[in-house]
Write a protein that holds these residues in place. Structure first.
Motif, short mmCIF file in Angstrom:
data_model
loop_
_atom_site.label_atom_id
_atom_site.label_comp_id
_atom_site.label_asym_id
_atom_site.label_seq_id
_atom_site.Cartn_x
_atom_site.Cartn_y
_atom_site.Cartn_z
N GLY A 359 3.40 -10.47 -31.89
CA GLY A 359 3.95 -10.53 -30.45
C GLY A 359 3.37 -9.34 -29.80
O GLY A 359 3.43 -9.28 -28.24
N GLY A 361 2.52 -6.58 -27.18
CA GLY A 361 1.49 -5.97 -25.51
C GLY A 361 1.13 -5.09 -25.48
O GLY A 361 1.95 -4.36 -26.08
N GLN A 378 -8.11 -1.71 -32.98
CA GLN A 378 -7.70 -2.92 -31.97
C GLN A 378 -6.72 -3.85 -32.02
O GLN A 378 -6.92 -4.86 -33.18
N ALA A 380 -2.72 -5.37 -31.19
CA ALA A 380 -1.94 -5.79 -29.89
C ALA A 380 -3.06 -6.25 -29.04
O ALA A 380 -4.03 -6.51 -29.50
N ASP A 381 -2.02 -6.96 -27.89
CA ASP A 381 -2.59 -8.46 -26.99
C ASP A 381 -2.89 -7.72 -26.31
O ASP A 381 -2.35 -6.98 -25.30
N ILE A 383 -3.12 -6.78 -22.20
CA ILE A 383 -2.94 -7.59 -21.10
C ILE A 383 -3.23 -6.80 -19.60
O ILE A 383 -3.97 -7.45 -19.04
N SER A 386 -7.30 -6.92 -19.33
CA SER A 386 -7.07 -8.01 -20.08
C SER A 386 -8.21 -8.66 -21.12
O SER A 386 -7.70 -9.78 -21.65
N PRO A 388 -10.30 -9.75 -24.53
CA PRO A 388 -9.86 -9.77 -26.22
C PRO A 388 -10.47 -9.23 -26.29
O PRO A 388 -11.75 -8.35 -25.92
N TRP A 389 -10.04 -8.51 -27.24
CA TRP A 389 -10.76 -6.95 -28.38
C TRP A 389 -12.33 -7.78 -28.71
O TRP A 389 -12.88 -6.90 -28.93
N HIS A 406 6.19 -10.67 -23.59
CA HIS A 406 5.73 -9.77 -24.68
C HIS A 406 7.18 -8.64 -25.05
O HIS A 406 7.92 -8.08 -23.72
#
Length: 452
Positions: A359, A361, A378, A380-381, A383, A386, A388-389, A406
């Motif tokens: 969870g 970011g 790679q 965390a999310d 942000i 933004s 995606p990995w 977050h």
């Protein structure tokens, strides 16, 4: 049967010609081996830089995206086309940088071949092999040792063309000269030096034939003209040129103040009215003029292609003088091993990876610095940016994602703070929990949302 006949039958035949043939390969082999050893020693010590990660990111793109990216990266096209298949074998730090060592060895061998024309083959090759700035870029996964190698190979092709004018020699030179600007933009000044050498040093009957070859070379360079004007802003980070900054870049190019002083004395004492002098002077003077008139561009690495020329000129010095230059160069190389700086993205990514929770970011204040971080981890999310990995990424921030939702945010700072104002406003309520400061180019902070 006489005693002499018996002796003649039992004494093995010694092929002096074969021995001499083998020995002639020893000097270039020694110089190339030194370049390889110095390039390989501790090659994996330092983390990948932002620029190295940028080259890696483009080269590993899917084919369609790779081709779409090339128009914005014309000045490194040749390197990217070589790096792309190189990555099929591996993508570790050492493997990435090993390609630069290969180019370094080629540069030394090409300098040796050029040096044979001036009776300084081994000294010139040795001086290049131990040049601190050259060794530094042997340990950098970028296009700069390719630039040095291409500069030497193109000059070798030019000399062969003037020695034995022929269709094959002309084609080889046109191909190498035409691609030079796609190895490095300022590599074009090496070709300008060849043109001036044709005007002033080549026999008059041969001049028109060689000068005519610059027509196809110029046509090959045409796509770069709109690129230069479209990408002019990417060099805005280069400060205006001053006498002080010029001296600093030349000192950096040679490898330190003492070495720069020794090189300056020897260059002044052994420079002649010949091709090496033009090869050294034209790219430096041309870069200075471009920096003063059009756009500041003077950086030591941007004129790295003159190092073989400097080695050829200094190679004319006496052995004792050369020994001093080699010793000072090796001190500079050792200083690079011990104190040379690259931002420690490896440690920074490990710091986050060891503490990240589901969870979390992650925010990169400057979009570019996501590239070296993503090479090592790679997590965390994402942000900001933004993407995606799993999505190929260069610099565009992507869609706006809210920070809210977050509880914990990893904030990665470095290379400027280019994040938009809205992002800083959303981060303002968060409080600092933990941080890792790895120097002026990397600061990682763990932020937590305020308790409700």
């Amino acid at each position: 049967m006489t005693a002499g006949t018996v002796l003649q039958r039992h004494v093995p035949h010694v092929d002096l010609g074969a021995i001499a043939e083998r020995r002639k390969w020893l000097p270039p082999l020694v110089a190339a081996s030194i370049a390889a050893v110095l390039g390989l020693y501790r090659i994996g010590d330092k983390s990948l830089s932002v620029d190295e990660a940028y080259e890696y990111a483009i080269a590993q793109f899917p084919t369609s995206l790779f081709l779409e990216t090339l128009p914005g990266n014309l000045e490194r096209t040749v390197y990217l086309f070589i790096l792309r298949p190189w990555l099929m074998v591996g993508d570790g730090e050492v493997h990435l940088r090993l390609l630069s060592v290969v180019f370094g060895v080629i540069a030394v061998l090409a300098t040796y071949a050029v040096g044979k024309r001036y009776a300084v083959a081994f000294p010139a090759a040795l001086l290049l092999a131990v040049a601190p700035q050259f060794v530094q870029y042997e340990q950098d996964a970028r296009h700069y040792t390719l630039f040095v190698a291409w500069s030497a190979l193109t000059t070798l092709a030019y000399l062969r063309l003037t020695e034995r004018p022929g269709r094959r020699e002309a084609v080889i030179y046109v191909v190498l000269a035409g691609l030079m600007i796609y190895v490095h933009l300022l590599g074009s000044l090496v070709i300008v030096a060849h043109g001036l050498a044709t005007l002033f040093l080549v026999d008059r009957p041969l001049r028109p034939r060689i000068l005519a070859l610059y027509v196809p070379v110029g046509l090959a360079w045409l796509p770069v003209i709109p690129f230069v004007f479209a990408q002019r802003g990417r060099f805005d980070w280069v400060p205006p040129l001053t006498a002080l900054s010029l001296s600093e870049h030349l000192i950096l190019l040679t490898g330190g103040p003492l070495l720069a002083g020794a090189m300056a004395v020897l260059l002044a004492g052994f420079m002649r009215k010949d091709l090496p002098a033009l090869w050294l002077a034209v790219p430096i003077v041309g870069t200075v003029l471009i920096s003063l008139i059009f756009q500041p561009l003077m950086q030591a690495r941007y004129v790295l292609g003159v190092l073989p020329a400097a080695a050829l000129i200094v190679g004319r010095a006496r052995t004792a003088m050369l020994a001093v230059v080699v010793a000072l160069s090796l001190i500079g190389v050792f200083n690079w091993y011990e104190t040379g700086y690259k931002t420690d993205w490896r440690t920074g990514a490990a710091f986050v990876s060891a503490r990240v929770q589901p969870g979390d970011g992650i925010v990169f204040a400057s979009p570019w610095i996501r590239l070296p971080f993503a090479y090592y981890a790679q997590v965390a999310d994402p942000i900001y940016p933004s993407h995606p990995w799993s999505t190929p990424f260069l610099s565009s921030p992507g869609q706006r994602l809210p920070v809210a939702g977050h509880d914990r945010i990893w904030l990665v700072l470095g290379h400027g703070t280019e994040a938009p104002d809205w992002l800083w406003q959303e981060l303002e309520p968060y409080r600092l929990v933990e941080s890792l400061d790895l120097g002026d180019n990397l600061d990682i902070q763990l932020l937590e949302a305020p308790q409700t």
